[in-house]
Design an enzyme around this catalytic site. Structure first.
Site, short mmCIF file in Angstrom:
data_model
loop_
_atom_site.label_atom_id
_atom_site.label_comp_id
_atom_site.label_asym_id
_atom_site.label_seq_id
_atom_site.Cartn_x
_atom_site.Cartn_y
_atom_site.Cartn_z
CG HIS A 88 46.27 33.45 41.31
ND1 HIS A 88 45.19 34.28 41.23
CD2 HIS A 88 46.45 32.96 40.05
CE1 HIS A 88 44.75 34.31 39.98
NE2 HIS A 88 45.49 33.51 39.25
CD GLU A 128 46.42 33.25 35.82
OE1 GLU A 128 46.58 33.61 34.64
OE2 GLU A 128 45.46 33.63 36.53
CB CYS A 156 38.88 39.24 44.32
SG CYS A 156 39.87 40.41 43.39
CG ASP A 171 39.02 36.23 41.73
OD1 ASP A 171 39.48 37.36 42.02
OD2 ASP A 171 39.74 35.31 41.32
CB SER A 172 39.61 39.88 38.90
OG SER A 172 40.66 39.13 39.45
CB CYS A 219 47.33 37.05 45.95
SG CYS A 219 46.87 36.66 44.24
#
Lengths: 265, 265
Positions: A186, A152, A73, A10-11, A184
């Site tokens: 996240h 985050e 990702c 993933d990034s 996504c």
């Protein structure tokens, strides 16, 4: 070969939500995870740059002798998956196909909302894959670039998050959606917030869980399931280490990540 | 030498607010700007990684024969300025000293607030520089990681921004501050919002403007002011090009950026 590790990249550390889902479904698999935190995020970068970065990520995982690779990702899947499959011979799975299939698994799904980073939405990868599979489907795609930084920060119940969700989701909810695709890695952390926010008849599809289910089926099909009875080990490599990334890794994995190594690509 | 261009670099396009301030004060200077958009942001990365990236940025600018370099990035100034000055012989200016001096220029300033990225706050560079210059100064430092993404979305008057500002600023405003130091080159765009949000007796110090003033004084002192009467030219190089960065460049510069080139470091 079947007892070689799986590679995930993933990034950043968001892809650990996919690892977490995979660990639940495939507890005996060893996993090597690469997070390109020195260059995170990929979502705002150009397709060419994302393809270059993704190829470097794959090469790193191959140097760890992985038996298959998961692009954990959405942006990298959207822009790099076909090119990577042409270049490398190892099986490579993305997060998009599984999410799309899970969304359309319920035949009554006629109106789908998608939220993702700007890069994923602009790639039209989800819109295209959905439209190819079901004619007449109504698709509302919305880039939601603030959600990653809000998650985050752990501002899951913050007024700023609610305000952002109103801007991103009210228009599609007003028009009516049957399912919302969280495109996504996240976003799984936002599921409890979204369940409170959305009308109760909107189905939430999270691409981390659906990707792990697809991975299990693919490993089975390719006869690559690990036959050990030991608990699989997880190795995390990040291209940049910082306190912030270690803290996020803990939250995305929902358990302590063990020793994190610095990767040089 | 005096008619050579100035070099500016930043992790992304935020440093263009410093370029804009410099163009106002030094209209005859040519400027070469490098934005490391392929690896933006620096703010969440480790000091070692930031120092490596900054050295590559400086080498790129030196290959364009610049006469002096401005680090138009608070995080890079905080972590890399001393190391860069040891390694390279060209004059290198950062954004921190000018902001600190402007903050303390008013002798009645006893309580200072600072907002910045997490990397800048954690470096303690501003806190240290302020405390060194004035004993007894009360300093409230607050990392405000959501402000950059909110500004990049142009959500300057959005409810999410107000909610974030309450979380970041209410505690220091309740305790009382005489000045608020905007220690990130993105923040000048938030000045109108902050002027409405803050009590009217809080002075706002923006590090873009103060850096440009310091640059002019330094060029004068080193006898490096351009003596041409033509309008200076601006060349922008980004390590990654995307629509999003071009749109942001326009907003940060407050005028069209001209042709943007892709830089290979």
């Amino acid at each position: 070969m079947r007892n070689a590790p799986l590679g995930f990249f993933d990034s950043g550390v968001g892809g650990l939500t996919v690892v977490r889902a995979a660990q639940r479904l495939l507890p005996h698999e060893d996993i090597v995870y690469l997070g390109d935190t020195a260059r995170v995020p990929y979502g705002s970068k150009s397709p060419e740059t994302i393809r270059d970065f993704a190829a470097e990520d794959v090469r790193f995982l191959l140097s760890h002798h992985v038996k298959a690779i998961v692009i954990a990702c959405n942006t990298a899947t959207a822009h790099a998956l076909p090119a990577l499959r042409e270049t490398f011979r190892v099986p490579i799975l993305g997060v998009i196909e599984p999410g799309v299939e899970a969304t359309l698994a319920d035949p009554d799904t006629d109106r789908v909302g998608i939220i993702a980073t700007r890069g994923t939405i602009r790639s039209h990868a989800y819109q295209h894959a959905l439209a190819q599979r079901k004619t007449g489907l109504i698709i509302h795609a919305q880039s939601a670039p603030l959600l990653v930084p809000l998650i985050e920060e752990d501002w899951l119940d913050h007024a700023a998050t609610t305000a952002a969700l109103h801007t991103y989701l009210d228009p599609m909810v007003d028009k009516g959606i049957d399912a919302l695709l969280l495109a996504c890695t996240h976003y799984p952390l936002l599921v409890p917030t979204l369940e409170k926010f959305l009308p109760s008849d909107v189905r939430l599809i999270d691409s981390a869980t659906t990707c792990a289910e697809h991975l299990k089926a693919e490993l089975d099909r390719l006869d690559l399931l690990n036959d050990s009875e030991d608990r699989g080990k997880l190795q995390i490599h990040l291209t940049d280490l910082s306190e912030q990334f270690e803290m996020l890794a803990r939250r995305f994995l929902a358990h302590p990540p063990g020793k994190i190594r610095r990767a040089i690509l």
